[in-house]
Design a protein around this motif. Structure first.
Motif, PDB file in Angstrom:
ATOM      1  N   VAL A   8      -1.894  -4.949  13.740  1.00 30.92           N
ATOM      2  CA  VAL A   8      -2.016  -5.022  12.285  1.00 30.92           C
ATOM      3  C   VAL A   8      -1.902  -3.633  11.673  1.00 30.92           C
ATOM      4  CG1 VAL A   8      -3.508  -5.645  10.345  1.00 30.92           C
ATOM      5  CG2 VAL A   8      -3.448  -7.088  12.383  1.00 30.92           C
ATOM      6  N   LEU A   9      -1.053  -3.522  10.663  1.00 29.04           N
ATOM      7  CA  LEU A   9      -0.985  -2.331   9.822  1.00 29.04           C
ATOM      8  C   LEU A   9      -1.544  -2.729   8.460  1.00 29.04           C
ATOM      9  CD1 LEU A   9      -0.066   0.540   9.089  1.00 29.04           C
ATOM     10  CD2 LEU A   9       2.206  -0.407   8.598  1.00 29.04           C
ATOM     11  N   PRO A  10      -2.807  -2.398   8.168  1.00 33.84           N
ATOM     12  CA  PRO A  10      -3.406  -2.853   6.907  1.00 33.84           C
ATOM     13  C   PRO A  10      -2.837  -2.111   5.700  1.00 33.84           C
ATOM     14  CG  PRO A  10      -4.945  -1.470   8.115  1.00 33.84           C
ATOM     15  CD  PRO A  10      -3.752  -1.660   9.005  1.00 33.84           C
ATOM     16  N   ILE A  11      -2.573  -2.858   4.642  1.00 34.96           N
ATOM     17  CA  ILE A  11      -2.078  -2.310   3.386  1.00 34.96           C
ATOM     18  C   ILE A  11      -3.229  -2.226   2.401  1.00 34.96           C
ATOM     19  CG2 ILE A  11      -0.521  -2.688   1.435  1.00 34.96           C
ATOM     20  CD1 ILE A  11       1.333  -4.168   3.347  1.00 34.96           C
ATOM     21  N   GLU A  12      -3.461  -1.038   1.878  1.00 36.06           N
ATOM     22  CA  GLU A  12      -4.531  -0.850   0.893  1.00 36.06           C
ATOM     23  C   GLU A  12      -3.919  -0.961  -0.499  1.00 36.06           C
ATOM     24  OE1 GLU A  12      -7.475  -0.654   1.955  1.00 36.06           O
ATOM     25  OE2 GLU A  12      -7.297   0.027   4.037  1.00 36.06           O
ATOM     26  N   ALA A  13      -3.990  -2.143  -1.065  1.00 36.23           N
ATOM     27  CA  ALA A  13      -3.405  -2.373  -2.392  1.00 36.23           C
ATOM     28  C   ALA A  13      -4.076  -3.590  -3.011  1.00 36.23           C
ATOM     29  CB  ALA A  13      -1.894  -2.602  -2.283  1.00 36.23           C
ATOM     30  N   PRO A  14      -4.087  -3.675  -4.329  1.00 34.54           N
ATOM     31  CA  PRO A  14      -4.644  -4.868  -4.988  1.00 34.54           C
ATOM     32  C   PRO A  14      -3.870  -6.118  -4.586  1.00 34.54           C
ATOM     33  CG  PRO A  14      -4.305  -3.077  -6.561  1.00 34.54           C
ATOM     34  CD  PRO A  14      -3.632  -2.663  -5.303  1.00 34.54           C
ATOM     35  N   LEU A  15      -4.559  -7.252  -4.610  1.00 32.57           N
ATOM     36  CA  LEU A  15      -3.896  -8.516  -4.312  1.00 32.57           C
ATOM     37  C   LEU A  15      -2.915  -8.865  -5.417  1.00 32.57           C
ATOM     38  CD1 LEU A  15      -6.901 -10.646  -2.998  1.00 32.57           C
ATOM     39  CD2 LEU A  15      -5.243  -9.320  -1.693  1.00 32.57           C
ATOM     40  N   ILE A  16      -1.811  -9.468  -5.044  1.00 35.94           N
ATOM     41  CA  ILE A  16      -0.776  -9.823  -5.998  1.00 35.94           C
ATOM     42  C   ILE A  16      -0.961 -11.269  -6.445  1.00 35.94           C
ATOM     43  CG2 ILE A  16       0.769 -10.380  -4.099  1.00 35.94           C
ATOM     44  CD1 ILE A  16       3.129  -9.806  -5.837  1.00 35.94           C
ATOM     45  N   ASN A  17      -0.803 -11.514  -7.745  1.00 35.20           N
ATOM     46  CA  ASN A  17      -0.777 -12.871  -8.314  1.00 35.20           C
ATOM     47  C   ASN A  17      -1.991 -13.699  -7.898  1.00 35.20           C
ATOM     48  OD1 ASN A  17       1.665 -12.251  -9.515  1.00 35.20           O
ATOM     49  ND2 ASN A  17       2.866 -13.061  -7.814  1.00 35.20           N
ATOM     50  N   GLU A  25       7.922 -10.088  -6.401  1.00 39.31           N
ATOM     51  CA  GLU A  25       7.801  -9.549  -5.038  1.00 39.31           C
ATOM     52  C   GLU A  25       8.405  -8.151  -4.950  1.00 39.31           C
ATOM     53  OE1 GLU A  25       6.290 -10.848  -2.474  1.00 39.31           O
ATOM     54  OE2 GLU A  25       5.927 -12.912  -3.116  1.00 39.31           O
ATOM     55  N   SER A  26       9.520  -7.934  -5.639  1.00 41.51           N
ATOM     56  CA  SER A  26      10.177  -6.631  -5.570  1.00 41.51           C
ATOM     57  C   SER A  26       9.319  -5.546  -6.202  1.00 41.51           C
ATOM     58  CB  SER A  26      11.545  -6.691  -6.251  1.00 41.51           C
ATOM     59  OG  SER A  26      11.424  -7.093  -7.608  1.00 41.51           O
ATOM     60  N   THR A  27       8.653  -5.879  -7.313  1.00 42.11           N
ATOM     61  CA  THR A  27       7.763  -4.908  -7.956  1.00 42.11           C
ATOM     62  C   THR A  27       6.613  -4.545  -7.033  1.00 42.11           C
ATOM     63  OG1 THR A  27       8.310  -5.754 -10.159  1.00 42.11           O
ATOM     64  CG2 THR A  27       6.259  -4.508  -9.945  1.00 42.11           C
ATOM     65  N   TYR A  28       6.048  -5.541  -6.377  1.00 46.55           N
ATOM     66  CA  TYR A  28       4.933  -5.286  -5.469  1.00 46.55           C
ATOM     67  C   TYR A  28       5.388  -4.442  -4.281  1.00 46.55           C
ATOM     68  CZ  TYR A  28       0.852  -6.132  -2.519  1.00 46.55           C
ATOM     69  OH  TYR A  28      -0.260  -5.979  -1.728  1.00 46.55           O
ATOM     70  N   PHE A  29       6.565  -4.774  -3.722  1.00 47.48           N
ATOM     71  CA  PHE A  29       7.036  -4.021  -2.567  1.00 47.48           C
ATOM     72  C   PHE A  29       7.308  -2.564  -2.932  1.00 47.48           C
ATOM     73  CE2 PHE A  29      10.329  -2.528   0.404  1.00 47.48           C
ATOM     74  CZ  PHE A  29       9.622  -2.676   1.583  1.00 47.48           C
ATOM     75  N   GLU A  30       7.852  -2.344  -4.122  1.00 41.00           N
ATOM     76  CA  GLU A  30       8.077  -0.969  -4.561  1.00 41.00           C
ATOM     77  C   GLU A  30       6.774  -0.183  -4.603  1.00 41.00           C
ATOM     78  OE1 GLU A  30      10.839   0.885  -5.361  1.00 41.00           O
ATOM     79  OE2 GLU A  30      11.961  -0.763  -4.455  1.00 41.00           O
ATOM     80  N   SER A  31       5.681  -0.859  -4.916  1.00 43.60           N
ATOM     81  CA  SER A  31       4.394  -0.161  -5.035  1.00 43.60           C
ATOM     82  C   SER A  31       3.752   0.143  -3.684  1.00 43.60           C
ATOM     83  CB  SER A  31       3.427  -1.001  -5.882  1.00 43.60           C
ATOM     84  OG  SER A  31       3.008  -2.164  -5.186  1.00 43.60           O
ATOM     85  N   ILE A  32       4.169  -0.575  -2.624  1.00 40.37           N
ATOM     86  CA  ILE A  32       3.517  -0.380  -1.324  1.00 40.37           C
ATOM     87  C   ILE A  32       4.395   0.300  -0.285  1.00 40.37           C
ATOM     88  CG2 ILE A  32       2.050  -2.408  -1.698  1.00 40.37           C
ATOM     89  CD1 ILE A  32       3.806  -3.832   0.466  1.00 40.37           C
ATOM     90  N   LYS A  33       5.709   0.327  -0.489  1.00 44.41           N
ATOM     91  CA  LYS A  33       6.576   0.806   0.587  1.00 44.41           C
ATOM     92  C   LYS A  33       6.343   2.278   0.912  1.00 44.41           C
ATOM     93  CE  LYS A  33      10.715   1.865  -2.194  1.00 44.41           C
ATOM     94  NZ  LYS A  33      12.117   1.466  -2.446  1.00 44.41           N
ATOM     95  N   GLY A  34       5.903   3.054  -0.073  1.00 43.45           N
ATOM     96  CA  GLY A  34       5.631   4.467   0.192  1.00 43.45           C
ATOM     97  C   GLY A  34       4.424   4.689   1.078  1.00 43.45           C
ATOM     98  N   THR A  35       3.574   3.662   1.250  1.00 45.38           N
ATOM     99  CA  THR A  35       2.385   3.801   2.094  1.00 45.38           C
ATOM    100  C   THR A  35       2.654   3.438   3.551  1.00 45.38           C
ATOM    101  OG1 THR A  35       1.630   1.517   1.737  1.00 45.38           O
ATOM    102  CG2 THR A  35       0.992   3.162   0.091  1.00 45.38           C
ATOM    103  N   LEU A  36       3.841   2.895   3.847  1.00 45.04           N
ATOM    104  CA  LEU A  36       4.147   2.463   5.211  1.00 45.04           C
ATOM    105  C   LEU A  36       4.566   3.662   6.049  1.00 45.04           C
ATOM    106  CD1 LEU A  36       6.171  -0.773   4.359  1.00 45.04           C
ATOM    107  CD2 LEU A  36       3.742  -0.582   4.944  1.00 45.04           C
ATOM    108  N   PRO A  37       3.925   3.887   7.179  1.00 42.56           N
ATOM    109  CA  PRO A  37       4.232   5.078   7.993  1.00 42.56           C
ATOM    110  C   PRO A  37       5.621   5.006   8.608  1.00 42.56           C
ATOM    111  CG  PRO A  37       2.747   3.606   9.173  1.00 42.56           C
ATOM    112  CD  PRO A  37       2.870   3.054   7.786  1.00 42.56           C
ATOM    113  N   GLN A  38       6.200   6.157   8.836  1.00 33.80           N
ATOM    114  CA  GLN A  38       7.540   6.236   9.430  1.00 33.80           C
ATOM    115  C   GLN A  38       7.404   6.236  10.949  1.00 33.80           C
ATOM    116  OE1 GLN A  38      10.237   9.033   7.550  1.00 33.80           O
ATOM    117  NE2 GLN A  38      11.279   9.393   9.508  1.00 33.80           N
ATOM    118  N   ASP A  39       7.046   5.089  11.504  1.00 32.34           N
ATOM    119  CA  ASP A  39       6.827   4.989  12.946  1.00 32.34           C
ATOM    120  C   ASP A  39       7.391   3.707  13.543  1.00 32.34           C
ATOM    121  OD1 ASP A  39       5.121   3.117  11.899  1.00 32.34           O
ATOM    122  OD2 ASP A  39       3.322   3.808  12.929  1.00 32.34           O
TER     123      ASP A  39
END
Length: 576
Positions: free
Chosen positions: A244-253, A266-280
């Protein structure tokens, strides 16, 4: 050469090179075969590139060696597009690597893959962007360590093409990001074998549950899931082999705004979280690429196909074939009445059992001597019931284990009770399709609906046909109470014959029901006005062609009423 294209026409072109064979495939929402590929809401166009590639490989006769060309399933290829592509391939210079054919605006028309690429290599095809030919060429060269070229066909313009049912505009940047992130990872690592796959599937509880069940039953390169921390316990509980890679973000909808009809895309939400995903890791996207309402398949199978599982026929599907728990031993207090857990929330208004019917059901069950608990987030008065709020996942599991039966909506609590625990469960469907999420029928599971043909619909807070904030497809409380009584009797008298479940004819529904307002007749003059406005507003008329095609498809499958509802919704959205 073997060529594969997604097309409704079996004979898209004729009289091609005798050494080439063109196969037409359909993304099918109901039946499966060699030419009918599983319709998955969560499979990206790149996953379909992989599937078509594998089918072309399977079609080869013994000892036959042939290159494969997969037309990009994200775009509908016309006969002219196919002929121009074949002419370009025939006229191109000899090349032993990978060729990405592009239109005049760098959109990928298709992918020519050499003979030595095998099933293991195909796992990496799911990283293709399918929206940028140059980007995909760079990715292929990095993935497969072979020379890759882009072959442009200037006479082809895919910008006016339909998208074979895929969500294009909202997912364009996401599909690009998947390929771009993969290229960055390949630059940082010496071998692709050192890079794992992570699924981006951040929400919601029911989807996370179905994803984990699909993961357990599938063969997939995915080893980790990026999920909102609020749902991490569901993954830990049901798929311990999935990191599991936990995402720290508010729940959507899920908040007040959503209850008022304000939907975050969905695209708006993904734009807000993709920068938090590690490059691994390699990342793949598991949120909607298609509309699941158009499919008769279960969401578990939707996720399984997206994960890489291959379904050759309907007999291969998991949702009906994999055994579920059939018995469940509750842990209630000794010498206490049978306990029934009620959960009336469904995520949005039209999935919530109407409040007057909630109270009638509670009164009927109390008269039968059951002890009732209502799982709720507050805001309602349930006289004569124990009321509890959802605290955490552990509390929820304990709550289920202290009850004999659960009555719930088409949402996570009922699905977990039925699919995982095997707790006797009655699931009430309304605006959604039971085939997409119900459990196999056993003595411990029954699903109920009135069988109205207008479902599934896209309404959230207001019925698009009758008006009002509740769905007429719910069955009446008397029917629910009767099924509860029969199910408890069967479970505790060890009767093994399954209960009859399914749609209940409206004429058989007893007891008081809210009187629906008069049906709003569809005005032909109103429709003509909408069409005239659409012709002026929608550029290049491409949406009208899509509108006609989708209307005809839905009308053949579900009837003219549902097709008209879908069409009106499309027009409202297009003209907004």
């Amino acid at each position: 050469m073997k060529l594969g294209v997604v097309s409704e026409s079996r004979y898209l072109v004729r009289d091609i090179d005798p050494d080439w064979k063109l196969y037409s495939f359909t993304i099918s929402p109901d039946t499966l075969s060699f030419s009918r590929i599983f319709y998955s809401a969560f499979a990206t166009p790149a996953r379909y590139v992989q599937e078509i590639f594998l089918k072309l490989k399977e079609s080869a006769r013994h000892a036959e060696v042939a290159a494969t060309f997969v037309f990009n399933p994200l775009f509908s290829s016309s006969s002219l597009d196919v002929l121009l592509t074949l002419a370009a391939l025939k006229g191109a210079s000899t090349f032993d690597g990978i060729t990405v054919v592009a239109d005049n605006d760098n959109r990928p028309v298709g992918y020519l893959l050499p003979t030595h690429l095998d099933a293991e290599d195909s796992n990496f095809l799911i990283l293709l962007s399918t929206v940028d030919a140059e980007l995909d060429a760079t990715l292929c060269q990095s993935l497969f360590r072979i020379e890759t070229r882009v072959l442009k066909v200037l006479d082809i313009t895919l910008g006016n093409s339909q998208h074979n049912g895929f969500v294009y505009d909202d997912n364009y940047s996401t599909y690009r990001w998947v390929a771009e992130r993969a290229i960055l990872m390949l630059k940082a690592q010496t071998s692709r074998a050192n890079i794992s796959f992570t699924a981006v599937m951040p929400h919601h509880a029911g989807d996370v549950l179905f994803f984990t069940l699909a993961f357990n039953w599938s063969s997939s390169p995915i080893k980790r899931i990026a999920v909102n921390r609020a749902y991490q316990n569901i993954v830990d509980d049901n798929a311990p082999g999935l990191a599991v890679l936990p995402i720290e973000a508010p729940l959507i909808n899920r908040g007040t705004d959503f209850q008022q009809g304000k939907v975050t895309s969905e695209s708006t939400y993904f734009e807000s979280i993709k920068g938090t995903l590690p490059q691994d890791s390699f990342y793949t996207y598991f949120r909607p690429s298609r509309d699941y309402n158009a499919s008769l398949f279960h969401l578990i199978d939707h996720f399984a196909f997206a994960l890489g599982q291959r379904f050759h026929s309907n007999q291969d599907l998991f949702a009906t074939a994999v055994a579920r728990p059939h018995t469940f031993q509750p842990q209630p207090q000794p010498n206490s009445p049978m306990r029934v857990l009620l959960h009336f929330d469904g995520g949005w208004a039209l999935k919530v059992y109407p409040e007057p019917q909630q109270k009638q059901l509670i009164e009927l069950l109390r008269r039968k001597g059951y002890s009732l608990t209502v799982l709720t987030n507050g805001g309602h008065d349930y006289s004569g019931c124990e009321v509890t709020a959802f605290q955490n996942f552990a509390h929820f599991k304990t709550l289920l284990k202290t009850h004999h039966l659960m009555v719930g909506m088409d949402s996570f609590p009922a699905h977990y009770a039925a699919h995982v625990l095997g707790l006797p469960t009655v699931c009430l469907f309304a605006s959604t399709r039971p085939e997409n999420s119900n459990a196999p029928q056993t003595q411990n599971y029954a699903w109920l609906e009135a069988g109205l043909r207008c479902r599934p619909c896209y309404g959230l807070i207001r019925c698009p046909l009758y008006g009002g904030s509740y769905c007429r497809n719910f069955v009446d409380p008397e029917t629910v109470a009767s099924v509860v009584e029969r199910m408890l009797r069967a479970a505790h008298e060890e009767k093994r014959s399954p209960l009859t479940s399914g749609p209940v004819p409206a004429s058989s529904l007893a007891g008081p029901r809210p009187i629906p307002p008069k049906i709003k007749r569809i005005s032909l003059r109103y429709l003509r006005m909408k069409v005239m406005l659409a012709r002026m507003v929608i550029p290049q008329m491409k949406y009208l062609g899509l509108l006609y095609r989708e209307y005809a498809t839905i009308a053949r499958r579900d009837g003219f009423l549902l097709a008209t509802l879908h069409t009106l919704r499309f027009l409202r959205k297009a003209l907004r």
